[in-house]
Design an enzyme around this catalytic site. Structure first.
Site, short mmCIF file in Angstrom:
data_model
loop_
_atom_site.label_atom_id
_atom_site.label_comp_id
_atom_site.label_asym_id
_atom_site.label_seq_id
_atom_site.Cartn_x
_atom_site.Cartn_y
_atom_site.Cartn_z
N ASP A 241 1.21 -1.57 -0.15
CA ASP A 241 0.29 0.10 -0.33
C ASP A 241 1.24 1.50 -0.10
OD1 ASP A 241 -1.79 -2.16 0.74
OD2 ASP A 241 -3.06 -0.92 2.47
N HIS A 388 3.55 -2.70 3.41
CA HIS A 388 3.44 -1.62 2.69
C HIS A 388 4.67 -0.90 1.76
CE1 HIS A 388 0.40 -1.49 5.74
NE2 HIS A 388 0.31 0.12 4.95
#
Length: 443
Positions: A241, A388
């Protein structure tokens, strides 16, 4: 004597005149003419406005509505006042058809007098506005769905690649119970705009309602399974992400991509549209080149759940496509918080939604070993792992994690590849996958 006779004669004449006047008054009071010019003055999808010509001596008017089962006209409503020659039927269903008569009435000496019923008039409310929602859940297929309308005789649906509908295709469906059209053999990733309206039939003529708002959907592209992927062997989807990373030394996104490429692995990248720019667009192009999946994580990542708007999603898709030439094919909710608005927009854009079943909490620990251990301790066949791509510590962990997963027999794939391989079906647009088999739209 003569004078007396004259007086009695005068009294008799007066009495006759009085009685005659009373009789005439009674006749005038009860002689009500039939109402004329009853008509529909206006209508909407929830109201019908009626008007008629005033009747002399009336105290008011009584409306009669035909009972559709008995065909009898039954008293419905009184309208008080001789000059009150208008009435609105309110809060009625769209597409309702009525036959109506009206009579004038008057109260005189505790008795009601009523005129003959007027000639009947047929009135109707306009069909209600549709809400046509397009989507594409299978390759090359456009679906347009709406809620059925009880009183509709049918529906007219238009679809076009042109938002102004200068060039369009049309489908007309008879029957109130119809609620969907399906159009096949369309080009994947083409965007189609839709609108529709319902209609009723009166005296052989179609009466159409208002056009729906225009909505659009991108035609789904089939997930092509790489030749080296074996659906019978374990597999896991790595997801990242908040990227892409900004250009510079020790770029986390670039390091993650290098690791994936080195080991023949792939992943899904859920990026924030506003972070994509000229300096890092090459990273998106490399993701596409090595078979990774381009995902949408809203335009700014500033809103969550019900605060996320359709624009937050579609503007991000537009920006990502602008820089890499390909629109995102999957979405992840900021913070994992779902809403009906998110679901609807993802259906329109042909994007399934990815949650996760393993959370490494890399944003919290920023510790390569902790990230690695969280993934390896909880991984299973069909899992979706959350990380992430903006932290160098995550890139550190991925450099050890990918070869370790492969050594343990896992194939490292995208979310869509995982779902197709494990279920034999394309992931459904607007549905949120926790892992390859678990759908949860209530997060």
């Amino acid at each position: 004597m003569v004078k007396k006779i004259k007086v009695l004669t005068c009294l008799a004449i007066v009495l006759i005149l009085v009685i005659g006047g009373i009789s005439l008054g009674v006749v005038n009071a009860t002689d009500l003419k039939q109402v004329e010019n009853l008509k529909m003055a206006d209508n909407t999808d929830s109201t019908i406005s009626l008007c008629w010509k005033k009747v002399k001596n009336a105290d008011g008017y009584r409306l009669f509505v035909e009972n559709k089962e008995t065909n009898e006209f039954e008293a419905y409503k009184d309208v008080e006042g001789s000059d009150n020659c208008k009435f609105d039927l309110n809060e009625i269903e769209g597409g309702s058809i009525y036959r109506i008569k009206i009579a004038a009435f008057r109260e005189f000496r505790n008795k009601e007098y009523i005129s003959d019923l007027s000639e009947p008039v047929t009135v109707y409310s306009m069909p209600a506005k549709l809400d046509v929602v397009p989507s594409s859940e299978e390759e090359g297929i456009l679906l347009a769905k709406w809620t059925v309308q009880k009183n509709a005789a049918g529906y007219e649906i238009l679809y076009s690649k042109d938002q102004e509908f200068k060039d369009y295709q049309q489908q007309e469906l008879e029957g109130a119970d119809k609620n969907m059209i399906s159009v096949k053999d369309l080009t994947p990733k083409d965007v189609y705009f839709t609108k529709g309206r319902s209609y009723i039939v009166l005296d052989g003529q179609k009466i159409y309602g208002e056009w729906s708002d225009v909505n659009n959907a991108a035609i789904k592209e089939k997930v092509v399974m790489p030749e080296n992927l074996d659906p019978d062997k374990p597999m896991v989807a790595l997801t990242f992400d908040d990227g892409p990373s900004y250009a510079g030394e020790n770029n986390a996104t670039e390091r993650i991509l290098n690791t994936l490429e080195k080991h023949g692995a792939r992943a899904s990248f859920f990026m924030v549209g506003s972070r994509v720019n000229d300096a890092n667009a090459y990273l998106l192009k490399k993701e596409i080149e090595i078979g990774c999946e381009i995902g949408n994580h809203t335009l700014t990542h500033e809103r969550y759940g019900k605060k996320v708007t359709a624009n937050d999603i579609c503007k991000s898709s537009e920006r990502i496509k602008q820089y890499c030439g390909k629109a995102p094919s999957i979405f992840r909710c900021p913070g994992g918080m779902m809403s009906s608005a998110i679901q609807e927009e993802c259906r329109k854009e042909g994007m399934p939604i990815a949650y996760w079943s393993v959370d490494t909490e890399d944003w919290k620990s920023k510790n390569p070993k902790a990230i690695y251990d969280a993934a390896m301790d909880h991984v299973y066949d069909g899992a979706i792992i959350l990380m992430h791509e903006i932290y160098p510590t995550t890139a550190d962990a991925v450099e050890k994690l990918v070869p370790a997963l492969i050594e343990d027999g896992y194939q490292v794939v995208t979310v869509s590849e995982l779902i197709v391989a494990k279920t034999g079906k394309e992931p459904q647009a607007g549905q949120q996958y926790v892992d390859y088999e678990t759908i949860n739209n209530n997060t």
